[in-house]
Enzyme design. Structure first.
Site, mmCIF file in Angstrom:
data_model
loop_
_atom_site.group_PDB
_atom_site.id
_atom_site.type_symbol
_atom_site.label_atom_id
_atom_site.label_comp_id
_atom_site.label_asym_id
_atom_site.label_seq_id
_atom_site.Cartn_x
_atom_site.Cartn_y
_atom_site.Cartn_z
ATOM 1 N N ILE A 6 0.838 -1.197 0.000
ATOM 2 C CA ILE A 6 0.000 0.000 0.000
ATOM 3 C C ILE A 6 0.875 1.251 0.000
ATOM 4 O O ILE A 6 1.710 1.428 0.895
ATOM 5 C CB ILE A 6 -0.921 0.030 1.232
ATOM 6 N N ASN A 85 -2.357 4.080 -3.656
ATOM 7 C CA ASN A 85 -3.268 4.988 -2.973
ATOM 8 C C ASN A 85 -2.727 6.418 -2.865
ATOM 9 O O ASN A 85 -3.500 7.368 -2.820
ATOM 10 C CB ASN A 85 -3.551 4.448 -1.564
ATOM 11 N N TYR A 152 -4.762 17.747 -10.960
ATOM 12 C CA TYR A 152 -5.353 16.541 -10.360
ATOM 13 C C TYR A 152 -6.233 15.797 -11.366
ATOM 14 O O TYR A 152 -6.114 14.573 -11.522
ATOM 15 C CB TYR A 152 -6.167 16.940 -9.125
ATOM 16 N N LYS A 156 -5.267 12.039 -12.818
ATOM 17 C CA LYS A 156 -6.205 10.941 -12.540
ATOM 18 C C LYS A 156 -6.802 10.381 -13.826
ATOM 19 O O LYS A 156 -7.013 9.173 -13.948
ATOM 20 C CB LYS A 156 -7.311 11.414 -11.596
ATOM 21 N N THR A 189 -10.809 13.332 4.914
ATOM 22 C CA THR A 189 -9.356 13.179 4.996
ATOM 23 C C THR A 189 -8.682 14.544 4.957
ATOM 24 O O THR A 189 -9.325 15.574 4.743
ATOM 25 C CB THR A 189 -8.834 12.343 3.817
#
Length: 249
Positions: A6, A85, A152, A156, A189
Site C-alpha cells: 500500500i 493509494n 489533479y 487521474k 481526509t
C-alpha cells in the site's frame, strides 16, 4: 495468505486499509514517508507481519528497485494486492498559475509513480501463477473537469486510461494481473481539508465541498476501506474496470 502493498499508508484511506488488513492477520508492506506507530501495535496483537519502507514517491528513479526488493520479501504462494493509494491535490490553481515545480510534483505522485510501480510489478510477476491485483485509487475527477484542478484531473484521467489499457493487455497473457480503478468519492481526509482551505478564486466549487463537511456528507476512510476490501474478496473483478463506491454501497 494475502499480502497487501500500500502506498500512501500513513494517513487517510491508505492507513484505514492497512489497519483493517492487519486486524485480519494479512501481511502488509507499507510505502510512505512516515509511519503511524499504531501499525506496529496492531501487527503485534494480531500476529501479522508488517514491513515499512520509507519512500518519497517523487523519486521515481528508485521505484524499480523498490518493487524488486518488495517481491523478494513475500511468500511465493501469497496472493498479492498492490494498492496505489498515494495522491496529492495540489496545485489548486487555474491554468496559467500552476507553476512547474508544483505541476511536476503532481505528475510524479499521482501519475508517474503508480504507472512505474505497476509496470515493474507486472514485469516482475509475469511468470507467477497466483492471484495478483493492482488497485489504482481514482476519483470522479478522472472523468469530470473541476475549475482549479487541472493537475489533479489530468493525472487521474491519465491513470484511468493506463489502467484500462493494462487491463486489456493482461487479459491476453498466461498469468494475468487484474487491474482496477477504484473511486472512493468524498472522504473525510486531510485532502478534503486542503480543498476546503483553497482560495475561492482558485477553486470556485469550494463552498460545495465545505457543505459536504458541514452536512456530514463525507464518508469515513474506514467505510471506504471496508468497501474496497469486500470488492477485492470477490472472484469476478473485471480487468481494467472503473469501480465507483456509489455503485457498491
Amino acid at each position: 495468505m494475502k499480502t497487501f502493498i500500500i502506498t500512501g499508508a500513513s494517513k487517510g484511506l491508505g492507513s484505514a486499509i492497512a489497519k483493517q488488513c492487519l486486524r485480519t492477520g494479512d501481511r502488509c508492506i507499507l510505502i510512505s514517508r512516515t509511519i503511524d506507530p499504531a501499525f506496529e501495535v496492531l501487527a503485534s496483537s494480531s500476529d501479522s507481519k508488517l514491513s515499512f519502507i520509507p519512500t518519497d514517491l517523487k523519486e521515481t528513479e528508485k521505484l524499480s528497485s523498490l518493487v524488486k526488493g518488495i517481491l523478494t520479501e513475500v511468500d511465493e504462494k501469497s496472493d498479492l494486492y498492490f494498492i496505489n493509494n498515494a495522491g496529492i491535490i495540489d496545485p489548486i490553481k487555474p491554468i496559467g498559475n500552476l507553476g512547474q515545480e508544483c505541476l511536476e510534483s503532481s505528475m510524479k505522485v499521482n501519475f508517474m509513480a503508480p504507472i512505474v510501480l505497476t509496470d515493474e510489478f507486472i514485469k516482475q510477476t509475469s511468470d507467477s501463477d497466483r492471484k495478483k491485483v493492482v488497485v489504482n485509487i481514482s476519483s470522479g475527477a478522472a472523468k469530470n473537469p473541476y475549475h482549479g484542478w487541472a493537475a489533479y484531473c489530468s493525472t487521474k484521467a491519465g491513470l484511468e486510461m493506463f489502467t484500462r489499457v493494462a487491463g486489456l493487455e493482461q487479459d491476453k497473457v498466461p498469468f494475468p494481473v487484474c487491474l482496477i480503478s477504484f473511486s472512493p468519492g468524498v472522504m473525510d481526509t486531510e485532502m478534503q481539508g486542503t480543498i476546503r482551505s483553497a482560495d475561492e478564486h482558485d477553486f470556485v466549487d469550494r463552498d460545495k465541498f465545505q457543505d459536504y463537511k458541514e452536512k456530514g456528507m463525507l464518508r469515513s476512510p474506514e467505510l471506504v476501506a471496508s468497501t474496497l476490501l469486500q470488492l477485492l474478496e470477490g472472484e469476478d473483478l473485471e480487468n481494467g474496470k472503473f469501480y465507483d463506491i456509489k455503485d457498491l454501497l
